[in-house]
Design an enzyme around this catalytic site. Structure first.
Site, PDB file in Angstrom:
ATOM      1  N   HIS A  17       0.789  -1.175   0.090  1.00 43.60           N
ATOM      2  CA  HIS A  17       0.224  -0.128   0.149  1.00 43.60           C
ATOM      3  C   HIS A  17       0.873   1.264  -0.021  1.00 43.60           C
ATOM      4  O   HIS A  17       2.039   1.112  -0.066  1.00 43.60           O
ATOM      5  CB  HIS A  17      -1.008   0.005   1.138  1.00 43.60           C
ATOM      6  CG  HIS A  17      -0.394  -0.153   2.487  1.00 43.60           C
ATOM      7  ND1 HIS A  17       0.511   1.016   2.976  1.00 43.60           N
ATOM      8  CD2 HIS A  17      -0.506  -1.023   3.666  1.00 43.60           C
ATOM      9  CE1 HIS A  17       0.556   0.537   4.248  1.00 43.60           C
ATOM     10  NE2 HIS A  17       0.118  -0.318   4.411  1.00 43.60           N
ATOM     11  N   HIS A  20       4.091   1.599   2.183  1.00 45.61           N
ATOM     12  CA  HIS A  20       5.107   0.921   1.788  1.00 45.61           C
ATOM     13  C   HIS A  20       5.872   1.699   0.588  1.00 45.61           C
ATOM     14  O   HIS A  20       7.183   2.012   0.499  1.00 45.61           O
ATOM     15  CB  HIS A  20       5.176  -0.600   1.381  1.00 45.61           C
ATOM     16  CG  HIS A  20       4.229  -1.328   2.330  1.00 45.61           C
ATOM     17  ND1 HIS A  20       2.900  -1.829   2.138  1.00 45.61           N
ATOM     18  CD2 HIS A  20       4.620  -1.726   3.348  1.00 45.61           C
ATOM     19  CE1 HIS A  20       2.627  -2.400   3.273  1.00 45.61           C
ATOM     20  NE2 HIS A  20       3.571  -2.535   4.101  1.00 45.61           N
ATOM     21  N   CYS A 125       2.711 -10.837  19.803  1.00 43.74           N
ATOM     22  CA  CYS A 125       1.696 -10.097  18.942  1.00 43.74           C
ATOM     23  C   CYS A 125       2.083 -10.490  17.476  1.00 43.74           C
ATOM     24  O   CYS A 125       3.109 -10.040  17.065  1.00 43.74           O
ATOM     25  CB  CYS A 125       1.659  -8.614  18.932  1.00 43.74           C
ATOM     26  SG  CYS A 125       0.823  -7.825  17.707  1.00 43.74           S
ATOM     27  N   CYS A 128       2.834  -7.456  15.127  1.00 41.35           N
ATOM     28  CA  CYS A 128       4.172  -7.054  15.114  1.00 41.35           C
ATOM     29  C   CYS A 128       5.292  -8.277  15.106  1.00 41.35           C
ATOM     30  O   CYS A 128       6.372  -7.631  14.811  1.00 41.35           O
ATOM     31  CB  CYS A 128       4.425  -6.374  16.490  1.00 41.35           C
ATOM     32  SG  CYS A 128       3.264  -5.162  16.988  1.00 41.35           S
ATOM     33  N   CYS A 142      -2.462  -4.597  21.895  1.00 40.47           N
ATOM     34  CA  CYS A 142      -1.194  -4.053  21.101  1.00 40.47           C
ATOM     35  C   CYS A 142      -1.684  -2.826  20.373  1.00 40.47           C
ATOM     36  O   CYS A 142      -2.846  -2.681  19.692  1.00 40.47           O
ATOM     37  CB  CYS A 142      -0.763  -5.017  19.786  1.00 40.47           C
ATOM     38  SG  CYS A 142       0.384  -4.103  18.929  1.00 40.47           S
ATOM     39  N   HIS A 145      -2.008  -2.706  16.573  1.00 34.70           N
ATOM     40  CA  HIS A 145      -2.791  -3.633  15.834  1.00 34.70           C
ATOM     41  C   HIS A 145      -4.155  -3.831  16.378  1.00 34.70           C
ATOM     42  O   HIS A 145      -4.992  -4.273  15.916  1.00 34.70           O
ATOM     43  CB  HIS A 145      -2.168  -5.005  15.507  1.00 34.70           C
ATOM     44  CG  HIS A 145      -0.718  -4.804  14.967  1.00 34.70           C
ATOM     45  ND1 HIS A 145       0.524  -4.750  15.265  1.00 34.70           N
ATOM     46  CD2 HIS A 145      -0.744  -4.856  13.354  1.00 34.70           C
ATOM     47  CE1 HIS A 145       1.265  -4.682  14.051  1.00 34.70           C
ATOM     48  NE2 HIS A 145       0.447  -4.746  13.058  1.00 34.70           N
ATOM     49  N   LYS A 290      -3.666   5.581  10.802  1.00 33.19           N
ATOM     50  CA  LYS A 290      -2.639   5.008  10.231  1.00 33.19           C
ATOM     51  C   LYS A 290      -2.887   4.015   9.233  1.00 33.19           C
ATOM     52  O   LYS A 290      -3.966   3.430   8.972  1.00 33.19           O
ATOM     53  CB  LYS A 290      -1.914   4.129  11.045  1.00 33.19           C
ATOM     54  CG  LYS A 290      -0.545   3.550  10.734  1.00 33.19           C
ATOM     55  CD  LYS A 290       0.007   2.520  11.531  1.00 33.19           C
ATOM     56  CE  LYS A 290       1.389   1.871  10.385  1.00 33.19           C
ATOM     57  NZ  LYS A 290       1.636   0.520  11.031  1.00 33.19           N
ATOM     58  N   LYS A 293      -3.204  -2.286   6.534  1.00 31.53           N
ATOM     59  CA  LYS A 293      -4.235  -3.500   5.900  1.00 31.53           C
ATOM     60  C   LYS A 293      -5.522  -3.735   6.924  1.00 31.53           C
ATOM     61  O   LYS A 293      -6.515  -3.712   6.507  1.00 31.53           O
ATOM     62  CB  LYS A 293      -3.412  -4.697   5.292  1.00 31.53           C
ATOM     63  CG  LYS A 293      -4.356  -5.622   4.695  1.00 31.53           C
ATOM     64  CD  LYS A 293      -4.604  -5.436   3.127  1.00 31.53           C
ATOM     65  CE  LYS A 293      -4.950  -6.580   2.644  1.00 31.53           C
ATOM     66  NZ  LYS A 293      -5.378  -6.005   1.124  1.00 31.53           N
TER      67      LYS A 293
END
Ligand code: MSP
Length: 502
Positions: A17, A20, A125, A128, A142, A145, A290, A293
């Protein structure tokens, strides 16, 4: 002098996405700039395949992990190509050369006495791919996430990170620029100073990974495998060389600890030099969240590129948020910059300049430099300030310096009014000077911008009939060659009236 730069290697549990693309484009801007300065460069990117989450996605799809990664890696290999990133090698952690190197690397850590066996009982996690303590969690979840980590209990091989605490603190003390920006170095330092806990470098319950050389029933923990890519690539990538080490690493703040704490310690243990420098950038947030995905608000960079072309996306990445800080971005903001800055400031300047040369001088650009003029001084500023900013990884600041110059050229058009000079036969020399100044200014801007806008830079130089040599020394006043045959250039950034991307 060499400049070896890396991006993180991205997890292949989903497709790329814009977040990146952000890191890859930023890295490419830096590498292209250093290449312009005549340095030997090496640019590494790639993918991290042995993650637990990758194995899980494969299982959900009813595929063996290897089958799954062979399919999805294609989308990741396309990313650098589509954003026009001039990479030297695309590493995969399933490469045989990488696997061999990781085993050798971990063996060295083991032989150095830094590994022992113990039971890991605690939280993990999967998002992560990290072991978590209660301190890392917010309301038991977390924070990155938004999920509760899993409890795992297994006999693992541990790395004595704790015994590197003093060495790491000394490293940060001795090298104030080791991690940039400074506030990120402070974050790393205070994490180290709070006390380092040994961490597990193997996983017993997983089979997808690189076998631990002294205990092949376990595989390497994904980070103990992935970080080593920066070094392993130099052992087998075509055109690479061990002498390129130490590298400079680019990454975002989500993986600061791994890069700024674990990685230097592992390197010291295995007997390698620590990285040359690490630059930790912020997050791009789309409409305040943020981009990720799991949050479902991804923008596919390839859609934006299909619609607007690659250079506008590269420009936006560099300009939208001061590099290093977090920033909120919107697609409307992207379109505004496309029309206002690229379309008007730069695109129109080229259209007007070439149209005037075509019309008033029949396409002939005459030599008429004015070394004492203001534009000569402005060019010197670009020549000096841009490399200085990029040496601090300040891709936003460097671009602002170039854009100041572009805006200065636009003011020059308004001040000199070539269309009025063209009406007055006594002002032939003034008209020649004005047209030369503008063409030379555009040439300088093109060379300076070529790390950011490689396609556009070539188009500008071609429209002005100039050499496409982009060595940094050409960011200098008065090097424009007199030429004939200049025609009115078509718009560099045509208006897009009904954007398909909402
Ligand atoms: N596989 C690990 C890295 C191993 S490196 C030895 C990993 N992969 S990842 O796919 O999650 O990529 C994380 C990186 O992607 C970030 O550090 C950053 O470079 C980039 N970004 C992902 N989303 C981003 C934003 N929304 N904003 C800025 N950068 C983003 O972690």
């Amino acid at each position: 002098m060499s400049f070896y730069l890396t991006t993180p290697i991205y997890y292949v549990n989903s497709t790329p996405h814009i977040g990146h693309a952000y890191t890859t484009i930023a890295a490419d801007i830096l590498v292209r700039h250093h290449r312009q300065r005549g340095e030997e460069t090496f640019f590494l990117t790639g993918v991290d395949e042995h993650a637990d989450k990758v194995a899980r996605v494969a299982a959900e799809q009813g595929l063996e992990p290897q089958e799954y990664v062979e399919q999805i890696v294609v989308a990741w290999q396309e990313l650098p190509a589509r954003v026009n990133a001039s990479i030297d090698y695309f590493i995969r952690t399933t490469d045989e050369g990488h696997k061999r190197f990781v085993q050798d690397f971990l063996q060295r850590v083991y032989d150095n006495g830094d590994v022992y066996q113990d039971v890991y009982a605690g939280l993990y996690c999967v998002g992560c791919e990290a072991f978590k303590t209660d301190d890392d969690l917010v309301d038991g979840k977390c924070p990155d996430h938004g999920v509760e980590p899993e409890w795992i209990e297994e006999k693992n091989w541990f790395f004595r990170l704790s015994s590197y605490q003093e060495k790491l603190l000394a490293l940060y003390e001795a090298r104030p620029d080791f991690v940039l920006p400074g506030f990120r170095a402070n974050e790393a330092k205070s994490f180290i100073a709070r006390g380092l806990r040994d961490f597990s470098i193997s996983r017993a319950t997983q089979t997808w990974g690189i076998p631990i050389p002294w205990d092949p029933d376990q595989v390497a923990y994904v980070w103990a495998d992935a970080l080593v890519n920066y070094l392993s690539a130099l052992s087998y990538a075509p055109g690479a060389d061990r002498r390129l080490w130490p590298a400079r690493h680019l990454l975002a703040k989500d993986i600061l600890r791994f890069h700024c704490v674990y990685w230097p310690a592992l390197l010291l243990s295995a007997g390698y030099e620590v990285p040359e420098q690490l630059f930790v950038h912020g997050y791009l947030n789309l409409e305040d969240r943020k981009i990720s995905k799991s949050l479902g608000n991804v923008v596919d960079p390839l859609d934006l590129i299909d619609e607007y072309g690659v250079d506008p996306v590269r420009f936006w990445v560099a300009r939208v948020v001061p590099f290093g800080q977090d920033g909120n971005v919107t697609l409307d903001g992207f379109r505004e910059r496309y029309e206002g800055e690229l379309g008007n400031d730069l695109g129109n300047l080229l259209s007007r300049t070439t149209a005037m040369i075509a019309r008033y001088r029949d396409g002939e650009l005459r030599e008429a430099p004015d070394d004492q003029g203001e534009l000569a001084a402005a060019a010197r500023t670009v020549h000096e300030d841009v490399p200085a900013a990029l040496d601090r990884f300040d891709i936003t600041g460097a671009l602002e310096t170039i854009w100041d110059y572009v805006r200065r050229l636009n003011r020059y058009v308004e001040q000199t009014k070539p269309w009025e000079l063209a009406k007055d036969p006594d002002r032939e020399a003034d008209l020649d000077r004005a047209l030369y100044e503008l063409a030379d200014g555009l040439r300088i801007a093109a060379v300076a911008l070529s790390a950011y806008l490689p396609e556009t830079a070539t188009q500008i130089l071609a429209a002005l009939g100039q050499s496409t040599d982009i060595a940094w020394e050409h960011v200098a006043y008065g090097r424009t060659a007199p030429v004939s045959g200049i025609e009115a250039a078509p718009p560099l950034f045509p208006r897009i009236d009904a954007p398909a991307i909402a």
